[in-house]
Scaffold this motif. Structure first.
Motif, PDB file in Angstrom:
ATOM      1  N   LEU A 155       0.794  -1.222   0.000  1.00 33.52           N
ATOM      2  CA  LEU A 155       0.000   0.000   0.000  1.00 33.52           C
ATOM      3  C   LEU A 155       0.833   1.281   0.000  1.00 33.52           C
ATOM      4  N   SER A 156       1.943   1.302   0.680  1.00 33.94           N
ATOM      5  CA  SER A 156       2.858   2.429   0.916  1.00 33.94           C
ATOM      6  C   SER A 156       2.768   2.869   2.371  1.00 33.94           C
ATOM      7  N   GLN A 157       3.798   3.568   2.808  1.00 31.01           N
ATOM      8  CA  GLN A 157       3.877   4.002   4.193  1.00 31.01           C
ATOM      9  C   GLN A 157       4.053   5.511   4.261  1.00 31.01           C
ATOM     10  N   ILE A 158       3.040   6.204   4.688  1.00 27.58           N
ATOM     11  CA  ILE A 158       3.162   7.647   4.901  1.00 27.58           C
ATOM     12  C   ILE A 158       4.263   7.894   5.927  1.00 27.58           C
ATOM     13  N   GLY A 159       5.181   8.791   5.588  1.00 24.72           N
ATOM     14  CA  GLY A 159       6.224   9.181   6.535  1.00 24.72           C
ATOM     15  C   GLY A 159       7.577   8.542   6.318  1.00 24.72           C
ATOM     16  N   SER A 160       7.682   7.495   5.495  1.00 20.78           N
ATOM     17  CA  SER A 160       8.984   6.855   5.325  1.00 20.78           C
ATOM     18  C   SER A 160       9.195   6.338   3.911  1.00 20.78           C
ATOM     19  N   ALA A 161      10.072   6.999   3.193  1.00 16.34           N
ATOM     20  CA  ALA A 161      10.422   6.547   1.844  1.00 16.34           C
ATOM     21  C   ALA A 161      11.242   5.265   1.889  1.00 16.34           C
ATOM     22  N   THR A 162      12.166   5.164   2.851  1.00 16.94           N
ATOM     23  CA  THR A 162      13.035   3.985   2.920  1.00 16.94           C
ATOM     24  C   THR A 162      12.228   2.726   3.215  1.00 16.94           C
ATOM     25  N   TYR A 163      11.317   2.810   4.161  1.00 11.42           N
ATOM     26  CA  TYR A 163      10.518   1.641   4.534  1.00 11.42           C
ATOM     27  C   TYR A 163       9.585   1.239   3.396  1.00 11.42           C
ATOM     28  N   THR A 164       8.900   2.219   2.822  1.00 10.32           N
ATOM     29  CA  THR A 164       7.995   1.943   1.706  1.00 10.32           C
ATOM     30  C   THR A 164       8.720   1.260   0.555  1.00 10.32           C
ATOM     31  N   THR A 165       9.838   1.820   0.157  1.00 13.28           N
ATOM     32  CA  THR A 165      10.553   1.329  -1.022  1.00 13.28           C
ATOM     33  C   THR A 165      11.109  -0.067  -0.805  1.00 13.28           C
ATOM     34  N   THR A 166      11.737  -0.291   0.349  1.00  9.73           N
ATOM     35  CA  THR A 166      12.347  -1.606   0.587  1.00  9.73           C
ATOM     36  C   THR A 166      11.290  -2.684   0.775  1.00  9.73           C
ATOM     37  N   LYS A 167      10.170  -2.354   1.381  1.00 13.30           N
ATOM     38  CA  LYS A 167       9.124  -3.360   1.566  1.00 13.30           C
ATOM     39  C   LYS A 167       8.411  -3.677   0.248  1.00 13.30           C
ATOM     40  N   HIS A 168       8.235  -2.673  -0.620  1.00 17.30           N
ATOM     41  CA  HIS A 168       7.715  -2.966  -1.964  1.00 17.30           C
ATOM     42  C   HIS A 168       8.670  -3.905  -2.709  1.00 17.30           C
ATOM     43  N   ALA A 169       9.952  -3.613  -2.625  1.00 21.73           N
ATOM     44  CA  ALA A 169      10.943  -4.458  -3.297  1.00 21.73           C
ATOM     45  C   ALA A 169      10.918  -5.876  -2.749  1.00 21.73           C
ATOM     46  N   LEU A 170      10.734  -6.000  -1.447  1.00 20.31           N
ATOM     47  CA  LEU A 170      10.715  -7.322  -0.826  1.00 20.31           C
ATOM     48  C   LEU A 170       9.518  -8.141  -1.295  1.00 20.31           C
ATOM     49  N   VAL A 171       8.348  -7.509  -1.381  1.00 22.58           N
ATOM     50  CA  VAL A 171       7.181  -8.228  -1.904  1.00 22.58           C
ATOM     51  C   VAL A 171       7.470  -8.728  -3.314  1.00 22.58           C
ATOM     52  N   GLY A 172       8.092  -7.887  -4.128  1.00 20.35           N
ATOM     53  CA  GLY A 172       8.447  -8.289  -5.484  1.00 20.35           C
ATOM     54  C   GLY A 172       9.410  -9.456  -5.504  1.00 20.35           C
ATOM     55  N   PHE A 173      10.392  -9.449  -4.611  1.00 22.67           N
ATOM     56  CA  PHE A 173      11.350 -10.556  -4.566  1.00 22.67           C
ATOM     57  C   PHE A 173      10.663 -11.849  -4.146  1.00 22.67           C
ATOM     58  N   ALA A 174       9.786 -11.771  -3.140  1.00 21.14           N
ATOM     59  CA  ALA A 174       9.086 -12.972  -2.685  1.00 21.14           C
ATOM     60  C   ALA A 174       8.212 -13.545  -3.797  1.00 21.14           C
ATOM     61  N   GLU A 175       7.531 -12.669  -4.543  1.00 22.39           N
ATOM     62  CA  GLU A 175       6.731 -13.141  -5.683  1.00 22.39           C
ATOM     63  C   GLU A 175       7.611 -13.848  -6.698  1.00 22.39           C
ATOM     64  N   TRP A 176       8.724 -13.236  -7.033  1.00 19.19           N
ATOM     65  CA  TRP A 176       9.645 -13.821  -8.021  1.00 19.19           C
ATOM     66  C   TRP A 176      10.153 -15.176  -7.540  1.00 19.19           C
ATOM     67  N   LEU A 177      10.487 -15.268  -6.264  1.00 19.82           N
ATOM     68  CA  LEU A 177      11.010 -16.510  -5.710  1.00 19.82           C
ATOM     69  C   LEU A 177       9.973 -17.628  -5.830  1.00 19.82           C
ATOM     70  N   SER A 178       8.724 -17.313  -5.517  1.00 20.02           N
ATOM     71  CA  SER A 178       7.672 -18.315  -5.597  1.00 20.02           C
ATOM     72  C   SER A 178       7.397 -18.743  -7.041  1.00 20.02           C
ATOM     73  N   ILE A 179       7.344 -17.763  -7.940  1.00 24.66           N
ATOM     74  CA  ILE A 179       7.095 -18.074  -9.353  1.00 24.66           C
ATOM     75  C   ILE A 179       8.224 -18.931  -9.929  1.00 24.66           C
ATOM     76  N   THR A 180       9.456 -18.569  -9.593  1.00 26.45           N
ATOM     77  CA  THR A 180      10.616 -19.207 -10.207  1.00 26.45           C
ATOM     78  C   THR A 180      10.867 -20.613  -9.682  1.00 26.45           C
ATOM     79  N   TYR A 181      10.650 -20.834  -8.387  1.00 26.97           N
ATOM     80  CA  TYR A 181      11.044 -22.110  -7.786  1.00 26.97           C
ATOM     81  C   TYR A 181       9.888 -22.909  -7.188  1.00 26.97           C
ATOM     82  N   GLY A 182       8.659 -22.404  -7.323  1.00 23.73           N
ATOM     83  CA  GLY A 182       7.521 -23.131  -6.763  1.00 23.73           C
ATOM     84  C   GLY A 182       7.350 -24.525  -7.345  1.00 23.73           C
TER      85      GLY A 182
END
Length: 286
Positions: A155-182
């Motif tokens: 969704l995003s985090q009001i007040g923190s660019a670092t937290y928002t950006t890294t957590k978005h990236a992490l969701v993307g990595f987890a999706e990729w990991l599941s798609i690639t190796y599931g």
């Protein structure tokens, strides 16, 4: 994945969600490597779990169920030490809970060091752990990786660019990991809670204006859950092989609303930010 008899590593496990996960894993019959940054807290957490303090070990089982490995869990050498400790004490790692996370920096004023540290802990720690474990799991035909992200990653985090950006990236990595190796027997779950009663939400240090805004946003978004409630939801999801874990079910409706009307959602978040800024400012003056 059935957790009874499994070998797990949990990072950020000296407190909060990580400690609750480690305790619940042992209660369900798993054996756990407890990973966290500081020696004393990590060793105390492992001792409390192994001794049943604050949590129960399987009935009649007096074997050691938890061992500590302290250090920076974004460091590949520490990840390797965790895996080696698990192997020596219990056997091959079956499931890895990449749970450690930080919230540092705020808006455009966040320093290069704060950005680097946020990316290291909130994203690259997961990448490095997966790099160390997934090839072996593919050979064995089974393994499970759990990433603790955040509703901020959807969704995003009001007040923190670092937290928002890294957590978005992490969701993307987890999706990729599941798609690639599931299809190779590797399970993946991505945990995206809102407010949880941990030191991340309720820090002991004095917070600045942007961090205060971030914390107030989370506090006002919905019910603040206990770490134990989140741990139960996470392990239930792992046992069911569920990818997206939403301890706050309302996040799903928010996420659907965002996708249905992105422009309206952005405008709504701006309005919310304005209202929350006024609220934080009023509290600061009172």
């Amino acid at each position: 994945m059935e957790l009874d008899g499994r070998v797990a590593i949990v990072t950020g496990a000296a407190s909060g969600i990580g400690l609750a996960l480690a305790r619940e894993l042992v209660r369900r019959g798993a054996r756990v490597v407890v990973g966290d940054l500081h020696r004393d807290a990590t060793e105390a957490a492992a001792a409390s779990i192994a001794g049943g303090v604050g949590g129960e070990t399987p009935s009649g089982d007096d074997r050691v169920r938890a061992v500590p490995v302290f250090g920076d869990t974004s460091d590949p050498t520490v990840i390797a030490a965790q895996i080696a400790a698990a192997q020596a004490a219990f056997g091959p790692v079956d499931v890895y809970f990449a749970n450690a996370g930080i919230s540092t920096g705020a808006g455009l004023g966040a320093t290069e060091e704060e950005w680097s540290r946020s990316l290291d802990v909130n994203l690259m720690a997961h990448v490095r752990a997966a790099r160390a474990l997934v090839p072996g799991w593919i050979e064995r035909g089974s393994g499970y990786f759990v990433s603790t992200a955040s509703a901020a990653g959807l969704l995003s985090q009001i007040g923190s660019a670092t937290y928002t950006t890294t957590k978005h990236a992490l969701v993307g990595f987890a999706e990729w990991l599941s798609i690639t190796y599931g299809d190779d027997g590797v399970g993946v779950s991505c945990v995206c809670p809102m407010g949880v009663d941990t030191a991340l939400l309720r820090p002991k240090h004095t917070v600045g204006a942007e961090e205060a805004l971030m914390l107030h946003t989370v506090e006002s978004a919905g019910v603040v859950l206990t770490p134990e409630a989140v741990a139960t939801a996470v392990l239930d999801a792992v046992e069911q092989g569920q990818f997206l874990v939403l301890p706050h079910p309302e996040v799903l409706e928010m996420y659907r609303g965002k996708g249905a009307d992105y422009g309206g959602w952005i405008s709504g978040m701006r309005r919310l930010q304005r209202a929350l800024r006024k609220s934080v400012t009023s509290k600061g003056k009172s």
